[in-house]
Write an enzyme that holds these catalytic residues in place. Structure first.
Site, mmCIF file in Angstrom:
data_model
loop_
_atom_site.group_PDB
_atom_site.id
_atom_site.type_symbol
_atom_site.label_atom_id
_atom_site.label_comp_id
_atom_site.label_asym_id
_atom_site.label_seq_id
_atom_site.Cartn_x
_atom_site.Cartn_y
_atom_site.Cartn_z
ATOM 1 N N ARG A 33 14.628 -10.220 -47.546
ATOM 2 C CA ARG A 33 13.675 -9.345 -48.264
ATOM 3 C C ARG A 33 14.289 -8.845 -49.568
ATOM 4 N NH1 ARG A 33 11.055 -6.859 -42.748
ATOM 5 N NH2 ARG A 33 10.316 -8.921 -42.116
ATOM 6 N N GLU A 177 7.726 -5.509 -26.937
ATOM 7 C CA GLU A 177 7.047 -6.136 -28.082
ATOM 8 C C GLU A 177 6.850 -7.641 -27.889
ATOM 9 O OE1 GLU A 177 9.036 -5.689 -31.877
ATOM 10 O OE2 GLU A 177 7.380 -6.587 -32.964
ATOM 11 N N LYS A 219 4.183 -2.629 -27.767
ATOM 12 C CA LYS A 219 4.092 -2.900 -29.212
ATOM 13 C C LYS A 219 3.528 -4.301 -29.415
ATOM 14 C CE LYS A 219 6.894 -3.146 -33.412
ATOM 15 N NZ LYS A 219 7.925 -2.469 -34.187
ATOM 16 N N SER A 261 3.007 -4.710 -37.580
ATOM 17 C CA SER A 261 2.095 -5.119 -38.660
ATOM 18 C C SER A 261 2.117 -6.629 -38.879
ATOM 19 C CB SER A 261 2.390 -4.365 -39.959
ATOM 20 O OG SER A 261 3.700 -4.573 -40.420
ATOM 21 N N GLY A 262 3.226 -7.280 -38.625
ATOM 22 C CA GLY A 262 3.269 -8.740 -38.569
ATOM 23 C C GLY A 262 3.043 -9.495 -39.867
ATOM 24 N N GLY A 263 3.079 -8.786 -41.004
ATOM 25 C CA GLY A 263 2.860 -9.465 -42.283
ATOM 26 C C GLY A 263 1.530 -9.106 -42.924
ATOM 27 N N ARG A 294 7.128 -3.740 -42.235
ATOM 28 C CA ARG A 294 6.682 -4.126 -43.582
ATOM 29 C C ARG A 294 5.511 -3.295 -44.088
ATOM 30 N NH1 ARG A 294 6.512 -10.300 -41.931
ATOM 31 N NH2 ARG A 294 6.400 -9.242 -39.922
#
Ligand code: 13P
Length: 340
Positions: A33, A177, A219, A261-263, A294
């Site tokens: 990132r 998760e 999650k 949120s996964g992107g 993110r």
């Protein structure tokens, strides 16, 4: 295990309108990132970025728990104050990522199995002594024409349940998760089917491994069409598909569901969480919260760019996203908030 303490921590993590902040990126993920934004990939840059996050004014008003990485739980501010103390002083519960990553699964091309059970009991004791009160383990499930396989779902669910049982033994609340990935061209319906099958398998395993459901946080992913699916879904459609899927598969004993949120963009993640809370206000047995990385951090990281002079502006962006998600928990988020 003190069951009362465990369930108390789990309930506190999803109480009111707060949620979790995931800041547990591994060194390679953090570097990836940083690299995209031209930020130096050094230990000091990673430490400085985490200092920026934990010292953000007002963060504790929106965030109940922060998920740290092994390195981060040992780090300090420049003035020597341990991050764990900074977080705790802000009213935020420290948590820790304890899996050691998703690795290629033998005999299952295109699929991953999450590792980290070996030596976990000892590591949990150490993390608890360092102040962690909850933990996280992420399993990833890819969707494709022939994926996921039953073998991948079962192996990951079993590992999640063994991790959860060890966490509870050590007095830590397990954040469980199982992430069904957004990559691919699959439809919303397919994501719903896969997510339901995965969750059913995870809860079967949690039951078999004698995990106390009142002392966990789930999650999951939101139910979404794949990123390259030509038919994308409206916010309300996603909210309905997600909560209906969860209602079928998640026992009412679970105190809270905190989405990854996964992107997704920060705005979409807030809008979708908001719609779920608004549309199912009186029809859901668990809290619907967030545990974003993110979708909370990205704008702040883009503003910071590794520069000391940008810290304040980055912190404002971070707390703004946290506030938007707090509003989404109440069903009071709207796009106009983004202009302020
Ligand atoms: P994202 O919100 O960026 O998906 O990260 C959540 C997380 O903790 C992944 O394990």
């Amino acid at each position: 295990m003190n069951a009362q303490e465990l369930t108390g921590t789990a309930r506190t993590l999803v109480a009111g309108d707060k949620g979790l902040l995931a800041m547990d990126e591994s060194i390679p993920t953090c570097n990836k990132r940083f690299a995209r934004l031209g930020i130096p990939q050094t230990e000091e840059a990673r430490r400085a970025y985490r200092e920026l996050i934990v010292t953000t004014p007002g963060l504790g008003e929106c965030i109940s728990g922060a998920i740290l990485y092994d390195k981060t739980i040992r780090q300090r501010k420049k003035d020597g104050t341990p991050f764990v103390q900074v977080i705790t002083d802000a009213g935020i519960i420290p948590g820790i990522k304890v899996d050691t990553g998703a690795k290629d699964m033998a005999g299952h091309p295109g699929e991953k199995i999450t590792e980290g059970l070996e030596g976990l009991r000892g590591r949990l004791v150490e993390y608890s002594q360092r102040g962690a009160r909850f933990a996280k383990w992420r399993a990833v499930i890819a969707v494709g024409d022939l994926l996921p396989s039953r073998g991948c779902i079962e192996a990951n669910a079993h590992a999640l349940a063994r991790y959860a049982a060890l966490c509870q033994e050590a007095g830590l609340v397990p954040v469980v998760e199982p992430e069904v990935l957004m990559d691919g061209g699959h439809t919303l319906k397919r994501c719903c089917e896969v997510t339901e099958e995965v969750l059913r398998t995870v809860f079967n395993q949690l039951y078999t491994q004698r995990v106390t459901l009142e002392g966990i946080i789930l999650k999951p992913n939101m139910v979404l069409p794949g990123l390259t699916c030509p038919k994308q879904a409206a916010v309300d459609e996603v909210a309905d598909a997600t909560v209906r899927c969860l209602l079928r598969a998640v026992p009412a004993a679970v105190p809270g569901i905190a989405f990854l949120s996964g992107g997704q963009s920060g705005e979409l993640a807030s809008a979708r969480l908001n719609a779920m809370n608004l549309r199912f206000k009186s029809r859901r047995p668990w809290a619907l919260a967030f545990s974003f990385a993110r979708a909370i951090q990205q704008p702040a990281l883009e503003i910071w760019q590794g520069k000391e002079a940008h810290v304040l502006a980055a912190q404002q962006a971070l707390v703004h996203r946290a506030r938007c998600n707090r509003a989404a928990r109440r069903g009071e988020y709207n796009a106009a908030m983004e202009g302020t």
